[in-house]
Write a protein that holds these residues in place. Structure first.
Motif, PDB file in Angstrom:
ATOM      1  N   GLU A 163       0.828  -1.204   0.000  1.00  0.00           N
ATOM      2  CA  GLU A 163       0.000   0.000   0.000  1.00  0.00           C
ATOM      3  C   GLU A 163       0.863   1.255   0.000  1.00  0.00           C
ATOM      4  O   GLU A 163       0.536   2.254  -0.644  1.00  0.00           O
ATOM      5  CB  GLU A 163      -0.939  -0.008   1.206  1.00  0.00           C
ATOM      6  CG  GLU A 163      -2.017  -1.062   1.161  1.00  0.00           C
ATOM      7  CD  GLU A 163      -3.070  -0.764   0.106  1.00  0.00           C
ATOM      8  OE1 GLU A 163      -3.175   0.400  -0.312  1.00  0.00           O
ATOM      9  OE2 GLU A 163      -3.795  -1.699  -0.282  1.00  0.00           O
ATOM     10  N   ALA A 164       1.978   1.206   0.723  1.00  0.00           N
ATOM     11  CA  ALA A 164       2.880   2.368   0.745  1.00  0.00           C
ATOM     12  C   ALA A 164       3.654   2.493  -0.562  1.00  0.00           C
ATOM     13  O   ALA A 164       3.873   3.599  -1.055  1.00  0.00           O
ATOM     14  CB  ALA A 164       3.842   2.249   1.924  1.00  0.00           C
ATOM     15  N   LEU A 165       4.066   1.366  -1.144  1.00  0.00           N
ATOM     16  CA  LEU A 165       4.831   1.420  -2.386  1.00  0.00           C
ATOM     17  C   LEU A 165       4.007   2.003  -3.530  1.00  0.00           C
ATOM     18  O   LEU A 165       4.535   2.738  -4.370  1.00  0.00           O
ATOM     19  CB  LEU A 165       5.321   0.020  -2.763  1.00  0.00           C
ATOM     20  CG  LEU A 165       6.563  -0.498  -2.051  1.00  0.00           C
ATOM     21  CD1 LEU A 165       6.814  -1.944  -2.435  1.00  0.00           C
ATOM     22  CD2 LEU A 165       7.768   0.363  -2.382  1.00  0.00           C
ATOM     23  N   PHE A 166       2.724   1.679  -3.582  1.00  0.00           N
ATOM     24  CA  PHE A 166       1.876   2.110  -4.697  1.00  0.00           C
ATOM     25  C   PHE A 166       0.991   3.300  -4.312  1.00  0.00           C
ATOM     26  O   PHE A 166      -0.041   3.514  -4.940  1.00  0.00           O
ATOM     27  CB  PHE A 166       1.007   0.940  -5.165  1.00  0.00           C
ATOM     28  CG  PHE A 166       1.788  -0.131  -5.875  1.00  0.00           C
ATOM     29  CD1 PHE A 166       2.023  -0.035  -7.235  1.00  0.00           C
ATOM     30  CD2 PHE A 166       2.300  -1.208  -5.181  1.00  0.00           C
ATOM     31  CE1 PHE A 166       2.744  -1.014  -7.893  1.00  0.00           C
ATOM     32  CE2 PHE A 166       3.022  -2.199  -5.833  1.00  0.00           C
ATOM     33  CZ  PHE A 166       3.247  -2.101  -7.195  1.00  0.00           C
ATOM     34  N   ALA A 167       1.392   4.060  -3.297  1.00  0.00           N
ATOM     35  CA  ALA A 167       0.638   5.236  -2.892  1.00  0.00           C
ATOM     36  C   ALA A 167       1.115   6.464  -3.677  1.00  0.00           C
ATOM     37  O   ALA A 167       2.278   6.544  -4.088  1.00  0.00           O
ATOM     38  CB  ALA A 167       0.790   5.482  -1.397  1.00  0.00           C
ATOM     39  N   GLU A 168       0.206   7.406  -3.869  1.00  0.00           N
ATOM     40  CA  GLU A 168       0.601   8.699  -4.439  1.00  0.00           C
ATOM     41  C   GLU A 168       1.346   9.491  -3.381  1.00  0.00           C
ATOM     42  O   GLU A 168       0.948   9.498  -2.214  1.00  0.00           O
ATOM     43  CB  GLU A 168      -0.623   9.478  -4.909  1.00  0.00           C
ATOM     44  CG  GLU A 168      -1.383   8.815  -6.037  1.00  0.00           C
ATOM     45  CD  GLU A 168      -2.543   9.679  -6.515  1.00  0.00           C
ATOM     46  OE1 GLU A 168      -2.374  10.911  -6.607  1.00  0.00           O
ATOM     47  OE2 GLU A 168      -3.611   9.112  -6.775  1.00  0.00           O
ATOM     48  N   THR A 169       2.406  10.178  -3.760  1.00  0.00           N
ATOM     49  CA  THR A 169       3.230  10.895  -2.790  1.00  0.00           C
ATOM     50  C   THR A 169       3.357  12.363  -3.175  1.00  0.00           C
ATOM     51  O   THR A 169       3.409  12.712  -4.356  1.00  0.00           O
ATOM     52  CB  THR A 169       4.634  10.264  -2.704  1.00  0.00           C
ATOM     53  OG1 THR A 169       5.240  10.268  -4.011  1.00  0.00           O
ATOM     54  CG2 THR A 169       4.554   8.835  -2.182  1.00  0.00           C
ATOM     55  N   ASP A 170       3.389  13.207  -2.152  1.00  0.00           N
ATOM     56  CA  ASP A 170       3.652  14.640  -2.293  1.00  0.00           C
ATOM     57  C   ASP A 170       4.722  15.023  -1.282  1.00  0.00           C
ATOM     58  O   ASP A 170       4.881  14.370  -0.238  1.00  0.00           O
ATOM     59  CB  ASP A 170       2.387  15.471  -2.041  1.00  0.00           C
ATOM     60  CG  ASP A 170       1.336  15.236  -3.106  1.00  0.00           C
ATOM     61  OD1 ASP A 170       1.689  15.302  -4.286  1.00  0.00           O
ATOM     62  OD2 ASP A 170       0.169  14.975  -2.754  1.00  0.00           O
ATOM     63  N   THR A 171       5.438  16.084  -1.565  1.00  0.00           N
ATOM     64  CA  THR A 171       6.488  16.581  -0.676  1.00  0.00           C
ATOM     65  C   THR A 171       6.038  17.896  -0.057  1.00  0.00           C
ATOM     66  O   THR A 171       5.567  18.788  -0.760  1.00  0.00           O
ATOM     67  CB  THR A 171       7.802  16.781  -1.448  1.00  0.00           C
ATOM     68  OG1 THR A 171       8.179  15.549  -2.054  1.00  0.00           O
ATOM     69  CG2 THR A 171       8.903  17.224  -0.506  1.00  0.00           C
ATOM     70  N   ARG A 172       6.177  18.015   1.257  1.00  0.00           N
ATOM     71  CA  ARG A 172       5.851  19.232   1.972  1.00  0.00           C
ATOM     72  C   ARG A 172       7.053  19.662   2.820  1.00  0.00           C
ATOM     73  O   ARG A 172       7.799  18.822   3.340  1.00  0.00           O
ATOM     74  CB  ARG A 172       4.629  19.024   2.869  1.00  0.00           C
ATOM     75  CG  ARG A 172       3.338  18.783   2.103  1.00  0.00           C
ATOM     76  CD  ARG A 172       2.940  20.018   1.325  1.00  0.00           C
ATOM     77  NE  ARG A 172       1.669  19.875   0.646  1.00  0.00           N
ATOM     78  CZ  ARG A 172       1.516  19.437  -0.602  1.00  0.00           C
ATOM     79  NH1 ARG A 172       2.603  19.074  -1.295  1.00  0.00           N
ATOM     80  NH2 ARG A 172       0.331  19.357  -1.165  1.00  0.00           N
ATOM     81  N   VAL A 173       7.214  20.992   2.956  1.00  0.00           N
ATOM     82  CA  VAL A 173       8.332  21.568   3.702  1.00  0.00           C
ATOM     83  C   VAL A 173       7.858  21.926   5.106  1.00  0.00           C
ATOM     84  O   VAL A 173       6.776  22.515   5.285  1.00  0.00           O
ATOM     85  CB  VAL A 173       8.887  22.808   2.973  1.00  0.00           C
ATOM     86  CG1 VAL A 173      10.000  23.459   3.785  1.00  0.00           C
ATOM     87  CG2 VAL A 173       9.399  22.419   1.597  1.00  0.00           C
ATOM     88  N   VAL A 174       8.668  21.613   6.109  1.00  0.00           N
ATOM     89  CA  VAL A 174       8.343  21.900   7.502  1.00  0.00           C
ATOM     90  C   VAL A 174       8.567  23.382   7.768  1.00  0.00           C
ATOM     91  O   VAL A 174       9.636  23.926   7.475  1.00  0.00           O
ATOM     92  CB  VAL A 174       9.195  21.045   8.449  1.00  0.00           C
ATOM     93  CG1 VAL A 174       8.864  21.350   9.913  1.00  0.00           C
ATOM     94  CG2 VAL A 174       8.977  19.566   8.156  1.00  0.00           C
ATOM     95  N   ALA A 175       7.558  24.069   8.323  1.00  0.00           N
ATOM     96  CA  ALA A 175       7.670  25.488   8.650  1.00  0.00           C
ATOM     97  C   ALA A 175       8.425  25.670   9.959  1.00  0.00           C
ATOM     98  O   ALA A 175       8.765  24.712  10.660  1.00  0.00           O
ATOM     99  CB  ALA A 175       6.274  26.111   8.730  1.00  0.00           C
ATOM    100  N   ARG A 176       8.672  26.952  10.320  1.00  0.00           N
ATOM    101  CA  ARG A 176       9.429  27.237  11.559  1.00  0.00           C
ATOM    102  C   ARG A 176       8.676  26.801  12.802  1.00  0.00           C
ATOM    103  O   ARG A 176       9.302  26.511  13.831  1.00  0.00           O
ATOM    104  CB  ARG A 176       9.743  28.727  11.635  1.00  0.00           C
ATOM    105  CG  ARG A 176      10.726  29.198  10.576  1.00  0.00           C
ATOM    106  CD  ARG A 176      11.013  30.685  10.729  1.00  0.00           C
ATOM    107  NE  ARG A 176      11.987  31.123   9.745  1.00  0.00           N
ATOM    108  CZ  ARG A 176      13.307  31.069   9.895  1.00  0.00           C
ATOM    109  NH1 ARG A 176      13.797  30.578  11.028  1.00  0.00           N
ATOM    110  NH2 ARG A 176      14.121  31.491   8.950  1.00  0.00           N
ATOM    111  N   ASP A 177       7.350  26.774  12.737  1.00  0.00           N
ATOM    112  CA  ASP A 177       6.571  26.326  13.898  1.00  0.00           C
ATOM    113  C   ASP A 177       6.278  24.835  13.833  1.00  0.00           C
ATOM    114  O   ASP A 177       5.349  24.361  14.487  1.00  0.00           O
ATOM    115  CB  ASP A 177       5.268  27.118  14.002  1.00  0.00           C
ATOM    116  CG  ASP A 177       4.437  27.022  12.721  1.00  0.00           C
ATOM    117  OD1 ASP A 177       4.935  26.415  11.747  1.00  0.00           O
ATOM    118  OD2 ASP A 177       3.305  27.539  12.704  1.00  0.00           O
TER     119      ASP A 177
END
Length: 461
Positions: free
Chosen positions: A312-326
């Protein structure tokens, strides 16, 4: 009686021997029979004439012919609207299965041709170079989809059948009906295949967008969720250059569109759920018993999944998000807080992977570690219906030019010039100027009388 060419040649030899032109032994040699049988033919020829060359069973029914009642039953079933589009081979199987009547497909085809229930279909031969099969089960899986009205008028529109056939044996290893042929349904199909059989060496499929597309230079191929996941599992993805390259799975759809549609019609199947149960319970076992072949190598080339593999993890759609200062990340118009207990090793501006799985679950991952994030409570936005209605602003009056505005001066000068030209023209023509309008004075001051945009200033022609 009409004689064939072979029978006329036989009569000619018998006549020559009867007239003494040819010896009996020579006649037997010409006809390719023994001298004893030739003497029997000669005696029959002398008694019956040319009819001696005709076989004695001509015109008589065969001892192995089926009763007329069987022919009538078969043709009545072929005329039934439920079986109207059944071919001879499939109809012969159902005659035996449902009516207990054994008729060969060739005999049934001849009966249907004579009754006008079937037409010969001749395919135009095209030269193809056959690709040899792989040696063992699991070396290559042919993967394809077919959109077709599988449920006919019982369900509107068309449905899609996703199938994976083994190249070495033609075994049907996975089959699933879906509403649409898209990336998500194909990912579910390959997850089901991997869970049942393990990892094949390679899969052979077409250039659909969810498998990968060649770029314009044809040197690189776009990476998709399926190709990336299979690459991590060590499964090669081969994109066929033409439908004929994976002809076995293409031909299987031709068989299924003929047989499977009619089998589901007889069962009255009208939903995708019932159709998928029919695939599991009947069609897949029937196909693997009827249409498979023995491989050159009896070993199974499927490999087990890696320990702890999460499909399920291998065939999942993925997006990248950046961690904010908080220590929050933004996803789907919401803020998600990374708690202090989960923030080990994470710094602001680090990247977190967001997995959107096929079951709808959303997981946040930093490296190989999954995070337990918390949604940030946000004040609900005020509804526009709750705000008091604002009074409408009065529309401002259009500005009025001042008495000494340049526009007025321009208008006055233009009017004076027009009057002067008119008076001069009348003086030249000897016309009296008694009825001319008063001369418009120049606007020299604020108290001077001036024309306004609303005044009617008439100029005689």
């Amino acid at each position: 009686m009409e004689l064939s060419l072979r029978e006329r040649d036989r009569v000619s030899v018998l006549r020559q021997v009867s007239e003494g032109v040819l010896a009996g032994a020579a006649g037997a040699a010409r006809l390719g029979v023994t001298p004893r049988h030739f003497r029997r033919l000669l005696r029959r020829f002398e008694a019956e004439g040319d009819a001696a060359a005709v076989h004695g069973l001509r015109g008589r029914p065969s001892n192995r012919s089926l009763p007329a009642a069987v022919r009538e039953l078969a043709l009545s079933v072929a005329a039934d609207p439920l079986y109207a589009d059944f071919g001879p081979t499939l109809l012969a199987e159902h005659l035996w299965r449902r009516f207990g009547v054994v008729v060969s497909a060739d005999t049934l085809r001849r009966w249907m041709l004579e009754a006008g229930r079937w037409e010969r279909r001749r395919r135009r031969a095209r030269h193809r170079s056959r690709r040899p099969r792989r040696a063992a089960l699991g070396e290559l899986g042919q993967w394809d989809s077919s959109a077709h009205p599988w449920l006919e008028e019982r369900s509107p529109g068309s449905q899609t059948l996703i199938s994976i056939h083994d190249d070495a044996t033609s075994r049907l290893l996975m089959a699933r009906f879906v509403a649409r042929d898209n990336g998500a349904e194909n990912r579910r199909a390959i997850i089901e295949y991997l869970g049942r059989h393990g990892r094949p060496v390679a899969v052979y499929t077409d250039h659909a967008g969810h498998f990968g597309q060649w770029l314009s230079k044809r040197e690189e191929r776009t990476d998709t969720i399926i190709s990336r996941a299979l690459g991590e599992l060590g499964v090669e993805v081969i994109l066929a250059g033409s439908p004929q390259a994976k002809g076995r799975v293409e031909r299987s759809f031709g068989t299924a569109q003929d047989r499977l549609v009619k089998e589901m019609r007889l069962e009255g199947i009208a939903t995708l759920e019932a159709a998928n149960r029919f695939l599991e319970d009947y069609w897949v076992p029937f196909w693997n018993e009827r249409f498979t072949v023995e491989p050159a190598d009896t070993r199974d080339a499927h490999r087990p999944l890696p320990a702890g593999a999460d499909l399920e993890a291998l065939f999942a759609e993925t997006d990248t998000r950046v961690v904010a200062r908080d220590f929050t990340i933004r996803f789907r118009k919401r803020r998600w807080q990374i708690p202090e207990r989960e923030a080990g090793g994470i710094v602001p501006s680090a990247e977190v992977i967001v997995e959107r799985r096929l079951d709808g679950e959303v997981r946040f991952r930093f490296g190989e570690r999954y995070l337990e994030v918390e949604p940030v409570c946000q004040a609900p936005a005020a509804s526009p219906n709750d705000a008091p209605a604002k009074p409408a602003k009065p529309r401002p009056a259009p500005p009025k030019p001042a008495p000494d505005h340049p526009w007025r001066k321009h208008f006055q000068a233009s009017a004076q010039q027009a009057i002067a030209r008119r008076n001069l023209r009348r003086e030249r023509e000897g016309i009296s100027n008694k009825n001319e309008p008063p001369r418009i004075p120049e606007a020299t001051g604020a108290g001077a009388k001036t024309g306004t945009p609303g005044e009617d200033i008439s100029i005689a022609p």
